[in-house]
Design a protein around this motif. Structure first.
Motif, mmCIF file in Angstrom:
data_model
loop_
_atom_site.group_PDB
_atom_site.id
_atom_site.type_symbol
_atom_site.label_atom_id
_atom_site.label_comp_id
_atom_site.label_asym_id
_atom_site.label_seq_id
_atom_site.Cartn_x
_atom_site.Cartn_y
_atom_site.Cartn_z
ATOM 1 N N GLU A 37 0.825 -1.212 0.000
ATOM 2 C CA GLU A 37 0.000 0.000 0.000
ATOM 3 C C GLU A 37 0.860 1.263 0.000
ATOM 4 O OE1 GLU A 37 -3.153 0.188 -0.580
ATOM 5 O OE2 GLU A 37 -3.573 -1.955 -0.446
ATOM 6 N N LEU A 38 1.923 1.270 0.774
ATOM 7 C CA LEU A 38 2.792 2.453 0.810
ATOM 8 C C LEU A 38 3.549 2.641 -0.500
ATOM 9 C CD1 LEU A 38 4.162 2.411 4.462
ATOM 10 C CD2 LEU A 38 2.524 4.023 3.448
ATOM 11 N N GLN A 39 3.877 1.542 -1.190
ATOM 12 C CA GLN A 39 4.511 1.676 -2.498
ATOM 13 C C GLN A 39 3.529 2.253 -3.513
ATOM 14 O OE1 GLN A 39 7.657 -1.341 -3.841
ATOM 15 N NE2 GLN A 39 6.280 -2.552 -2.546
ATOM 16 N N ARG A 40 2.274 1.895 -3.385
ATOM 17 C CA ARG A 40 1.252 2.422 -4.300
ATOM 18 C C ARG A 40 0.962 3.894 -4.020
ATOM 19 N NH1 ARG A 40 -2.714 -2.765 -3.783
ATOM 20 N NH2 ARG A 40 -1.671 -4.058 -5.335
ATOM 21 N N ASP A 41 0.949 4.266 -2.727
ATOM 22 C CA ASP A 41 0.643 5.645 -2.352
ATOM 23 C C ASP A 41 1.313 5.967 -1.027
ATOM 24 O OD1 ASP A 41 -0.369 8.137 -1.752
ATOM 25 O OD2 ASP A 41 -2.481 7.552 -1.890
ATOM 26 N N GLY A 42 2.466 6.603 -1.091
ATOM 27 C CA GLY A 42 3.223 6.957 0.101
ATOM 28 C C GLY A 42 2.626 8.104 0.892
ATOM 29 N N ARG A 43 1.558 8.711 0.375
ATOM 30 C CA ARG A 43 0.919 9.837 1.067
ATOM 31 C C ARG A 43 -0.277 9.416 1.912
ATOM 32 N NH1 ARG A 43 0.754 15.341 -2.014
ATOM 33 N NH2 ARG A 43 -0.948 15.423 -0.535
ATOM 34 N N LEU A 44 -0.525 8.122 2.009
ATOM 35 C CA LEU A 44 -1.643 7.661 2.832
ATOM 36 C C LEU A 44 -1.474 8.134 4.267
ATOM 37 C CD1 LEU A 44 -1.953 3.912 1.749
ATOM 38 C CD2 LEU A 44 -3.573 5.743 1.248
ATOM 39 N N THR A 45 -2.568 8.542 4.865
ATOM 40 C CA THR A 45 -2.510 8.828 6.295
ATOM 41 C C THR A 45 -2.422 7.497 7.030
ATOM 42 O OG1 THR A 45 -4.901 8.710 6.628
ATOM 43 C CG2 THR A 45 -3.977 10.873 5.987
ATOM 44 N N ASN A 46 -2.010 7.537 8.274
ATOM 45 C CA ASN A 46 -1.950 6.307 9.059
ATOM 46 C C ASN A 46 -3.339 5.674 9.167
ATOM 47 O OD1 ASN A 46 -0.548 4.361 10.782
ATOM 48 N ND2 ASN A 46 -1.861 5.219 12.387
ATOM 49 N N SER A 98 -3.026 2.556 15.929
ATOM 50 C CA SER A 98 -1.818 2.432 16.760
ATOM 51 C C SER A 98 -0.922 1.271 16.350
ATOM 52 C CB SER A 98 -2.198 2.318 18.239
ATOM 53 O OG SER A 98 -2.727 3.544 18.677
ATOM 54 N N PRO A 99 -1.447 0.043 16.205
ATOM 55 C CA PRO A 99 -0.574 -1.050 15.758
ATOM 56 C C PRO A 99 -0.023 -0.830 14.343
ATOM 57 C CG PRO A 99 -2.661 -1.926 16.581
ATOM 58 C CD PRO A 99 -2.775 -0.440 16.572
ATOM 59 N N CYS A 100 -0.814 -0.183 13.500
ATOM 60 C CA CYS A 100 -0.342 0.101 12.136
ATOM 61 C C CYS A 100 0.855 1.035 12.186
ATOM 62 C CB CYS A 100 -1.472 0.708 11.313
ATOM 63 S SG CYS A 100 -1.032 1.002 9.587
ATOM 64 N N LEU A 101 0.752 2.087 12.984
ATOM 65 C CA LEU A 101 1.859 3.034 13.105
ATOM 66 C C LEU A 101 3.099 2.375 13.692
ATOM 67 C CD1 LEU A 101 2.826 5.928 12.711
ATOM 68 C CD2 LEU A 101 1.888 6.469 14.969
ATOM 69 N N ARG A 102 2.910 1.494 14.676
ATOM 70 C CA ARG A 102 4.056 0.778 15.264
ATOM 71 C C ARG A 102 4.755 -0.067 14.199
ATOM 72 N NH1 ARG A 102 0.768 0.390 19.835
ATOM 73 N NH2 ARG A 102 -0.049 -1.666 19.276
ATOM 74 N N ARG A 103 3.972 -0.753 13.381
ATOM 75 C CA ARG A 103 4.562 -1.587 12.324
ATOM 76 C C ARG A 103 5.321 -0.736 11.296
ATOM 77 N NH1 ARG A 103 2.604 -6.991 11.069
ATOM 78 N NH2 ARG A 103 1.372 -7.793 12.793
ATOM 79 N N VAL A 104 4.727 0.387 10.895
ATOM 80 C CA VAL A 104 5.403 1.265 9.926
ATOM 81 C C VAL A 104 6.723 1.767 10.514
ATOM 82 C CG1 VAL A 104 5.276 3.474 8.695
ATOM 83 C CG2 VAL A 104 3.312 1.922 8.695
#
Length: 154
Positions: A14-23, A35-41
């Protein structure tokens, strides 16, 4: 090397497709709470799997319609020569990618530029001054048949 699970792979895709995604948007797409998504990123960034974010620009909109792929061969391959060649290649703004090769040629560089005359000038002014240069072979691209795409994630 970091061990990736399916959620990590989805985050990276997903980040490769769109690096501007909000968390929040990213979390929704991969099925996590924020919160877990941000920790993983953050873990993917700290481990070096994600090493940056960038905007993809249009060559044509910037007046850079010419793409040249240049294969170069050196006469000598001493550390001093290789270091000097690579330093010089990195200093040329029109060189947007460069690869050290195995095989007949030593380097492959991708150059974007505004005209054939400017390319000829760049060859004369920059490339021909590389130490121990034996040959330069140029191929010009007519069109992009597959734009840069996400890396396949194992």
């Amino acid at each position: 090397m970091m061990t990736l699970d399916d959620i990590d792979r989805n985050i990276l895709l997903e980040l490769q497709r769109d690096g501007r995604l909000t968390n929040q948007e990213l979390a929704d797409r991969v099925g996590l709470s924020p919160s877990p998504c941000l920790r993983r990123v953050r873990l993917l960034q700290e481990s070096g799997v994600i090493n940056g974010y960038a905007a993809m620009l249009s060559q044509d909109a910037l007046g850079l319609p010419i793409t040249a792929f240049v294969r170069m061969t050196l006469l000598a391959h001493t550390s001093e020569v290789v270091d000097a060649v690579e330093e010089k290649i990195r200093s040329i703004p029109e060189v947007v990618e460069a690869y050290l090769l195995a095989g007949d040629d030593d380097y492959l560089v991708k150059i974007v530029i505004d005209s054939f005359a400017a390319y000829e000038d760049l060859v004369r002014r920059e490339l021909r001054t590389l130490p121990s240069l034996s040959s330069i072979k140029t191929t010009f691209a007519f069109a992009v048949t597959k734009p840069p795409s996400p890396l396949p994630i194992p």
